[in-house]
Design a protein around this motif. Structure first.
Motif, mmCIF file in Angstrom:
data_model
loop_
_atom_site.group_PDB
_atom_site.id
_atom_site.type_symbol
_atom_site.label_atom_id
_atom_site.label_comp_id
_atom_site.label_asym_id
_atom_site.label_seq_id
_atom_site.Cartn_x
_atom_site.Cartn_y
_atom_site.Cartn_z
ATOM 1 N N ASN A 42 -15.743 -8.354 -22.610
ATOM 2 C CA ASN A 42 -16.679 -9.565 -22.504
ATOM 3 C C ASN A 42 -16.381 -10.190 -21.292
ATOM 4 N N ASN A 43 -16.425 -9.130 -19.805
ATOM 5 C CA ASN A 43 -16.378 -9.994 -18.791
ATOM 6 C C ASN A 43 -17.177 -9.358 -17.666
ATOM 7 N N PHE A 44 -18.390 -8.668 -18.193
ATOM 8 C CA PHE A 44 -19.628 -8.199 -17.247
ATOM 9 C C PHE A 44 -20.099 -9.347 -16.582
ATOM 10 N N ASN A 45 -20.417 -9.049 -15.326
ATOM 11 C CA ASN A 45 -20.797 -10.071 -14.306
ATOM 12 C C ASN A 45 -21.992 -9.439 -13.552
ATOM 13 N N LEU A 46 -23.371 -9.604 -13.947
ATOM 14 C CA LEU A 46 -24.399 -8.973 -13.591
ATOM 15 C C LEU A 46 -24.503 -8.661 -11.812
ATOM 16 N N THR A 47 -24.249 -9.615 -10.911
ATOM 17 C CA THR A 47 -24.378 -9.851 -9.637
ATOM 18 C C THR A 47 -23.465 -8.800 -9.122
ATOM 19 N N PRO A 48 -22.243 -8.926 -9.184
ATOM 20 C CA PRO A 48 -21.253 -8.162 -8.655
ATOM 21 C C PRO A 48 -21.433 -6.696 -9.147
ATOM 22 N N ALA A 49 -21.900 -6.507 -10.469
ATOM 23 C CA ALA A 49 -21.866 -5.221 -10.897
ATOM 24 C C ALA A 49 -23.076 -4.387 -10.280
ATOM 25 N N ILE A 50 -24.230 -5.189 -9.976
ATOM 26 C CA ILE A 50 -25.316 -4.519 -9.292
ATOM 27 C C ILE A 50 -25.065 -4.172 -7.738
ATOM 28 N N LEU A 51 -24.239 -5.140 -7.218
ATOM 29 C CA LEU A 51 -23.714 -4.680 -5.882
ATOM 30 C C LEU A 51 -22.970 -3.493 -5.789
ATOM 31 N N PHE B 188 -18.309 -4.567 -20.561
ATOM 32 C CA PHE B 188 -18.785 -4.918 -22.018
ATOM 33 C C PHE B 188 -17.952 -5.044 -23.021
ATOM 34 N N LEU B 189 -16.941 -4.144 -23.156
ATOM 35 C CA LEU B 189 -16.002 -4.109 -24.203
ATOM 36 C C LEU B 189 -14.904 -5.266 -24.065
ATOM 37 N N ALA C 295 -20.287 0.527 -25.885
ATOM 38 C CA ALA C 295 -19.701 -0.446 -25.375
ATOM 39 C C ALA C 295 -20.361 -1.917 -25.291
ATOM 40 N N LEU C 296 -21.697 -1.999 -25.187
ATOM 41 C CA LEU C 296 -22.415 -2.829 -24.870
ATOM 42 C C LEU C 296 -23.177 -3.182 -26.415
#
Length: 281
Positions: free
Chosen positions: A24-33, A21-22, A278-279
């Motif tokens: 600016n490179n958050f990616n939801l799909t790999p984050a959940i995986l 988040f800090l 951070a978000l």
């Protein structure tokens, strides 16, 4: 599954989300995986611990800790063995899907993690029986999940992420310290050489306190880049941490069980609070 300890695996992944988040490179799909992989890997390790400690005769009926299903006859050894390797296979499948966002070298890292989940309790040199359990937690619940969760989303390394991963690992090691502090008498009786058995209860209790303060110190540089009010989060964590440590010194036997969950929840709350700040920031 030992639900009260599962926040340990969640904390590392959520901490990494905060840095994503800090930056600016958050990616939801790999984050959940990554979150799902961490959960499944810990559950597989917990199942393996249940099965292999039973096979090695290291569990006794009526112990102070959580009820051991195989030892108490609630679950057959065969069923627990199937559950262990079935859950590990699920974790491996999720881990392989992360190759879509990463490079080929993630595959041997994944194999290493799968072997680590088993090596804690099984193999020719089980880590949990030779005073290396806390070291394993530092790597497998701290350094590895935080740095790799951040990497598969950002494709870059960050020194602040590394420091945070060590912090999370130290907090996670404290959960195991409470567990082994409680089981000191049982473990010594059956010859299970945990850190508590090797160095004594007093030493590991002091290590518990030390780990929490070092963990916060490692991240102070990151906290200072956030809004000033965010410093309340590490301050509150240290108050809770010190309070739990004080209770650790006063309690024995099954009265220590709530402190296990409190330590894990304090760790998860710290990571979640960081991610939220951070978000929002």
């Amino acid at each position: 599954m030992r639900l009260r300890t599962l926040p340990v695996s969640l904390a590392g992944v959520v901490m990494a989300w905060g840095f994503n988040f800090l930056n600016n490179n958050f990616n939801l799909t790999p984050a959940i995986l990554c979150l799902l992989f961490a959960l499944l890997a810990q559950i597989a390790s917990n199942f393996a611990n249940e099965y292999y400690d039973f096979k090695s005769g290291l569990d006794r009926k009526g112990r102070d800790g959580h009820r051991r299903g195989v030892t108490e006859g609630d679950i057959t050894p065969r069923a627990m063995k199937i559950a262990t390797f079935g859950t590990l296979a699920e974790a491996c499948a999720v881990g392989c899907s992360l190759l879509f966002w990463g490079e080929w070298w993630l595959l041997p890292i994944g194999i290493f993690i799968a072997l680590g989940a088993m090596a804690y309790s099984a193999g020719p040199y089980p880590l949990s029986r030779h005073g290396l359990g806390e070291v394993a937690v530092l790597f497998f619940f701290g350094i590895i999940p935080v740095t790799l969760t951040y990497y598969v989303q950002s494709h870059e390394w960050d020194i602040d992420v590394l420091l945070a991963s060590i912090a999370v690992g130290l907090m996670g090691a404290n959960v195991l310290i409470v567990n082994n502090y409680r089981d000191y008498d049982d473990d010594r009786y059956v010859g299970k050489n945990t850190l508590a058995v090797i160095f004594g209860r007093n030493t590991v209790a002091n290590l518990y306190l030390f780990n929490g303060y070092i963990a916060v110190a490692l991240m102070i540089g990151t906290w200072l880049t956030l809004p000033l009010w965010a410093l309340a989060i590490p301050a509150i964590y240290l108050i809770a941490h010190t309070s739990i440590w004080w209770q650790l010194r006063l309690r024995t036997g099954s009265r220590l069980n709530p402190l296990l969950g409190m330590t894990a929840m304090a760790m998860a709350a710290y990571s979640l609070a960081f991610a939220i700040v951070a978000l929002l920031g």
